[in-house]
Scaffold this active site. Structure first.
Site, short mmCIF file in Angstrom:
data_model
loop_
_atom_site.label_atom_id
_atom_site.label_comp_id
_atom_site.label_asym_id
_atom_site.label_seq_id
_atom_site.Cartn_x
_atom_site.Cartn_y
_atom_site.Cartn_z
N TYR A 50 -0.54 -0.36 10.43
CA TYR A 50 -0.69 -0.84 9.05
C TYR A 50 0.41 -0.27 8.16
O TYR A 50 1.08 -1.01 7.42
CB TYR A 50 -2.06 -0.43 8.53
CG TYR A 50 -2.29 -0.75 7.07
CD1 TYR A 50 -2.56 -2.06 6.66
CD2 TYR A 50 -2.26 0.25 6.11
CE1 TYR A 50 -2.79 -2.35 5.32
CE2 TYR A 50 -2.48 -0.04 4.77
CZ TYR A 50 -2.74 -1.33 4.38
OH TYR A 50 -2.95 -1.62 3.06
N SER A 104 0.85 -1.19 0.00
CA SER A 104 0.00 0.00 0.00
C SER A 104 0.88 1.23 0.00
O SER A 104 1.99 1.22 0.55
CB SER A 104 -0.90 0.00 1.24
OG SER A 104 -1.44 1.28 1.48
#
Length: 270
Positions: free
Chosen positions: A160, A147
């Protein structure tokens, strides 16, 4: 790359973790079309079975399914067990979204432990478990879907983002280590993609679905195209562009080559 050449380089089996829907399912469909047999892994059995039936009927490939929680301590052992005696020439780790949606201190540490286990420990262990036989055979490929959060510490998704940064750096190092052995490694840094999980997350938070979400079929197609060119591909950017990150994929590639050459020189002196 032609389907026959692709299957020769990355077959006969591909294992996809996070395969039940969205980008993972798109990877599965495109790999089945290329003639690879598949090991599909996710937490939910029903959508796995539905996808497996579709791919067997449409492409005549073998498909094995396994329900595995990648946040469990034994997740990698179960991935290896699911593969069994099959020769896995391509590993795609596509799972790892952040379901928490909260600031770090506003959530129980157990939830962050689960996220870190899934995105860091299971990823590291799986790359080790499946990368070793690929190196021995002298061919294969591994994709870790990441990501754009990997390029910055972001409040609300700090764990994350940190886990995706770990994956990025590990993939870069493995790319340099395994390139001489014929094994390709790619950290595939994607943006917001039109998947059921992403839509559910936005709707749960009362957010409007934007018009510019990436199509999962396009995302999967580019990832497979860029696998031979690792170590990084940034979705939506040319190889020599730097938009999400401070350096382009091409610049990162050359930096890793330079560092690897320096490391080899120091090792030779020892």
């Amino acid at each position: 790359m032609e389907a026959e050449a692709f299957a020769s380089r990355y077959g006969p089996w591909a294992l996809i973790a996070g395969a039940s829907e969205g980008t993972g399912a798109s990877f599965a469909r495109q790999l089945a079309e290329a003639g690879l047999d598949l090991i599909l892994v996710a937490r939910r059995q029903a959508p796995l079975d539905q996808l497996a039936d579709e791919l067997r009927a449409r492409h005549g490939v073998e498909v094995v399914t396994a329900t595995i929680d990648l946040a469990a301590e034994d997740a990698t052992a179960r991935l290896v067990e699911a593969a069994g005696h099959r020769e896995v020439g391509l590993l795609i780790l596509n799972a790892g979204a952040d379901p928490n949606g909260s600031m770090f201190l506003d959530n129980a540490i157990a939830n962050w432990d689960a996220l870190a286990t899934r995105n860091v420990m299971t990823t590291m262990r799986a790359l080790h478990a499946f990368g070793a036989p690929m190196r021995e055979r002298g061919r294969g490929g591994m994709i870790v879907v990441g990501s754009g959060a990997c390029y910055a510490g972001l409040p609300g998704i700090g764990v994350y983002a940190a886990s995706k940064a770990f994956d990025l750096v590990l993939c870069e190092a493995l790319w340099a280590e395994l390139e001489p052995h014929g094994v390709d490694v790619l950290s595939y840094v994607i943006g917001r993609t039109d998947t059921p999980a992403h839509r559910e997350l936005m709707e749960a938070r009362g957010m409007a679905i934007p018009d510019n979400l990436a199509d999962p079929d396009d995302v999967a197609r580019l990832g497979l195209e860029r696998l031979p060119h690792g170590p990084v591909c940034n979705w939506g950017e040319a190889d020599d562009e730097a938009v999400v990150s401070a350096t382009s994929a091409a610049q990162r590639r050359e930096r890793i080559r330079a560092v690897a050459a320096m490391s080899a020189a120091y090792a030779a002196k020892g």
